[in-house]
Motif scaffolding. Sequence first.
Motif, PDB file in Angstrom:
ATOM      1  N   GLN A  16       0.837  -1.193   0.000  1.00 27.55           N
ATOM      2  CA  GLN A  16       0.000   0.000   0.000  1.00 27.55           C
ATOM      3  C   GLN A  16       0.879   1.252   0.000  1.00 27.55           C
ATOM      4  O   GLN A  16       0.607   2.209  -0.728  1.00 27.55           O
ATOM      5  CB  GLN A  16      -0.909   0.020   1.232  1.00 27.55           C
ATOM      6  CG  GLN A  16      -1.998  -1.044   1.230  1.00 27.55           C
ATOM      7  CD  GLN A  16      -2.852  -0.958   2.480  1.00 27.55           C
ATOM      8  OE1 GLN A  16      -3.365   0.111   2.812  1.00 27.55           O
ATOM      9  NE2 GLN A  16      -3.014  -2.078   3.169  1.00 27.55           N
ATOM     10  N   LEU A  17       1.930   1.229   0.812  1.00 26.00           N
ATOM     11  CA  LEU A  17       2.860   2.362   0.868  1.00 26.00           C
ATOM     12  C   LEU A  17       3.527   2.598  -0.475  1.00 26.00           C
ATOM     13  O   LEU A  17       3.568   3.730  -0.967  1.00 26.00           O
ATOM     14  CB  LEU A  17       3.947   2.105   1.911  1.00 26.00           C
ATOM     15  CG  LEU A  17       3.695   2.581   3.318  1.00 26.00           C
ATOM     16  CD1 LEU A  17       4.840   2.157   4.226  1.00 26.00           C
ATOM     17  CD2 LEU A  17       3.478   4.055   3.387  1.00 26.00           C
ATOM     18  N   VAL A  18       4.056   1.537  -1.061  1.00 30.35           N
ATOM     19  CA  VAL A  18       4.733   1.649  -2.357  1.00 30.35           C
ATOM     20  C   VAL A  18       3.788   2.252  -3.386  1.00 30.35           C
ATOM     21  O   VAL A  18       4.146   3.204  -4.087  1.00 30.35           O
ATOM     22  CB  VAL A  18       5.265   0.275  -2.828  1.00 30.35           C
ATOM     23  CG1 VAL A  18       5.674   0.314  -4.292  1.00 30.35           C
ATOM     24  CG2 VAL A  18       6.432  -0.183  -1.963  1.00 30.35           C
ATOM     25  N   ASN A  19       2.583   1.715  -3.474  1.00 32.42           N
ATOM     26  CA  ASN A  19       1.633   2.189  -4.479  1.00 32.42           C
ATOM     27  C   ASN A  19       1.253   3.654  -4.270  1.00 32.42           C
ATOM     28  O   ASN A  19       1.180   4.429  -5.231  1.00 32.42           O
ATOM     29  CB  ASN A  19       0.372   1.319  -4.479  1.00 32.42           C
ATOM     30  CG  ASN A  19       0.642  -0.075  -4.995  1.00 32.42           C
ATOM     31  OD1 ASN A  19       1.595  -0.309  -5.730  1.00 32.42           O
ATOM     32  ND2 ASN A  19      -0.188  -1.019  -4.592  1.00 32.42           N
ATOM     33  N   VAL A  39      12.154   6.481   8.145  1.00 33.40           N
ATOM     34  CA  VAL A  39      11.474   5.199   8.330  1.00 33.40           C
ATOM     35  C   VAL A  39      10.735   5.186   9.666  1.00 33.40           C
ATOM     36  O   VAL A  39       9.564   4.808   9.742  1.00 33.40           O
ATOM     37  CB  VAL A  39      12.491   4.036   8.231  1.00 33.40           C
ATOM     38  CG1 VAL A  39      11.870   2.729   8.688  1.00 33.40           C
ATOM     39  CG2 VAL A  39      13.017   3.909   6.803  1.00 33.40           C
ATOM     40  N   ARG A  40      11.410   5.607  10.717  1.00 35.57           N
ATOM     41  CA  ARG A  40      10.793   5.586  12.054  1.00 35.57           C
ATOM     42  C   ARG A  40       9.600   6.528  12.157  1.00 35.57           C
ATOM     43  O   ARG A  40       8.568   6.186  12.732  1.00 35.57           O
ATOM     44  CB  ARG A  40      11.832   5.934  13.119  1.00 35.57           C
ATOM     45  CG  ARG A  40      12.822   4.825  13.348  1.00 35.57           C
ATOM     46  CD  ARG A  40      13.692   5.122  14.564  1.00 35.57           C
ATOM     47  NE  ARG A  40      14.672   4.064  14.714  1.00 35.57           N
ATOM     48  CZ  ARG A  40      15.972   4.244  14.601  1.00 35.57           C
ATOM     49  NH1 ARG A  40      16.461   5.434  14.349  1.00 35.57           N
ATOM     50  NH2 ARG A  40      16.793   3.228  14.759  1.00 35.57           N
ATOM     51  N   VAL A  41       9.753   7.722  11.614  1.00 42.10           N
ATOM     52  CA  VAL A  41       8.663   8.704  11.676  1.00 42.10           C
ATOM     53  C   VAL A  41       7.438   8.196  10.923  1.00 42.10           C
ATOM     54  O   VAL A  41       6.312   8.238  11.436  1.00 42.10           O
ATOM     55  CB  VAL A  41       9.120  10.072  11.122  1.00 42.10           C
ATOM     56  CG1 VAL A  41       7.940  11.002  10.883  1.00 42.10           C
ATOM     57  CG2 VAL A  41      10.112  10.712  12.076  1.00 42.10           C
ATOM     58  N   LEU A  42       7.636   7.688   9.708  1.00 46.56           N
ATOM     59  CA  LEU A  42       6.506   7.196   8.919  1.00 46.56           C
ATOM     60  C   LEU A  42       5.880   5.969   9.572  1.00 46.56           C
ATOM     61  O   LEU A  42       4.660   5.831   9.601  1.00 46.56           O
ATOM     62  CB  LEU A  42       6.935   6.892   7.480  1.00 46.56           C
ATOM     63  CG  LEU A  42       5.804   6.501   6.520  1.00 46.56           C
ATOM     64  CD1 LEU A  42       4.692   7.546   6.496  1.00 46.56           C
ATOM     65  CD2 LEU A  42       6.350   6.277   5.120  1.00 46.56           C
ATOM     66  N   ALA A  43       6.707   5.087  10.116  1.00 48.04           N
ATOM     67  CA  ALA A  43       6.186   3.899  10.794  1.00 48.04           C
ATOM     68  C   ALA A  43       5.276   4.297  11.954  1.00 48.04           C
ATOM     69  O   ALA A  43       4.182   3.738  12.124  1.00 48.04           O
ATOM     70  CB  ALA A  43       7.335   3.026  11.281  1.00 48.04           C
ATOM     71  N   LYS A  54      10.652   0.242   5.855  1.00 42.80           N
ATOM     72  CA  LYS A  54      11.965   0.028   5.228  1.00 42.80           C
ATOM     73  C   LYS A  54      11.824  -0.820   3.971  1.00 42.80           C
ATOM     74  O   LYS A  54      12.435  -0.531   2.942  1.00 42.80           O
ATOM     75  CB  LYS A  54      12.916  -0.635   6.227  1.00 42.80           C
ATOM     76  CG  LYS A  54      14.254  -1.048   5.664  1.00 42.80           C
ATOM     77  CD  LYS A  54      15.219   0.108   5.641  1.00 42.80           C
ATOM     78  CE  LYS A  54      16.632  -0.339   5.343  1.00 42.80           C
ATOM     79  NZ  LYS A  54      16.999  -0.258   3.972  1.00 42.80           N
ATOM     80  N   LYS A  55      10.993  -1.864   4.047  1.00 47.72           N
ATOM     81  CA  LYS A  55      10.767  -2.725   2.881  1.00 47.72           C
ATOM     82  C   LYS A  55      10.154  -1.920   1.734  1.00 47.72           C
ATOM     83  O   LYS A  55      10.570  -2.057   0.577  1.00 47.72           O
ATOM     84  CB  LYS A  55       9.853  -3.889   3.256  1.00 47.72           C
ATOM     85  CG  LYS A  55       9.632  -4.881   2.143  1.00 47.72           C
ATOM     86  CD  LYS A  55       8.830  -6.081   2.627  1.00 47.72           C
ATOM     87  CE  LYS A  55       8.696  -7.132   1.549  1.00 47.72           C
ATOM     88  NZ  LYS A  55       7.993  -8.323   2.028  1.00 47.72           N
ATOM     89  N   ILE A  66      13.020   6.479  -5.655  1.00 50.61           N
ATOM     90  CA  ILE A  66      13.678   7.235  -4.591  1.00 50.61           C
ATOM     91  C   ILE A  66      15.130   6.789  -4.460  1.00 50.61           C
ATOM     92  O   ILE A  66      15.515   5.740  -4.984  1.00 50.61           O
ATOM     93  CB  ILE A  66      12.969   7.079  -3.219  1.00 50.61           C
ATOM     94  CG1 ILE A  66      13.097   5.642  -2.683  1.00 50.61           C
ATOM     95  CG2 ILE A  66      11.513   7.519  -3.300  1.00 50.61           C
ATOM     96  CD1 ILE A  66      12.635   5.485  -1.236  1.00 50.61           C
ATOM     97  N   ALA A  67      15.900   7.593  -3.757  1.00 49.86           N
ATOM     98  CA  ALA A  67      17.276   7.223  -3.410  1.00 49.86           C
ATOM     99  C   ALA A  67      17.435   7.488  -1.918  1.00 49.86           C
ATOM    100  O   ALA A  67      16.902   8.464  -1.385  1.00 49.86           O
ATOM    101  CB  ALA A  67      18.275   8.058  -4.193  1.00 49.86           C
ATOM    102  N   THR A  68      18.171   6.606  -1.251  1.00 45.97           N
ATOM    103  CA  THR A  68      18.421   6.770   0.173  1.00 45.97           C
ATOM    104  C   THR A  68      19.893   7.068   0.379  1.00 45.97           C
ATOM    105  O   THR A  68      20.759   6.363  -0.151  1.00 45.97           O
ATOM    106  CB  THR A  68      18.014   5.501   0.947  1.00 45.97           C
ATOM    107  OG1 THR A  68      16.622   5.267   0.720  1.00 45.97           O
ATOM    108  CG2 THR A  68      18.264   5.653   2.439  1.00 45.97           C
TER     109      THR A  68
END
Length: 124
Positions: A16-19, A39-43, A54-55, A66-68
């Motif tokens: 769902q996140l990816v889409n 990652v932590r904030v969005l989680a 993260k996945k 995106i790029a990390t």
Amino acid sequence: MKVMIQHNSMVPIYEQLVNQIKSLILEGSLQENASLPSVRVLAKEIKASALTVKKAYDLLEQEGFIATVHGKGSFVLAVNRHAKRENLLYSTQAELEQVIKKARQAGISITELADLVAVILEEE
């Protein structure tokens, strides 16, 4: 960044996140070089595991959205909108094929299915 996660959905949260992030990028709501939440904030925001977010970020990075940068965060890349749109069109077709298969199994006619799609489109 506004994403809506349905925790009771059969679609995994990371998917769902990816889409949703892909859609935000392709429609221009997330511009090139825009930073994504950590990652932590969005989680915490979506009430999911950091590993799930993260996945999703890893998949978005693999697909070139995106790029990390270690220690700095994740950022939106420039996208070839035509190529990305084709990719989304292909995945939408696959999902529609699954919906049609379920409709046939349920005995839903083509007319009923078309009417249902029209109603859903009107609601948006």
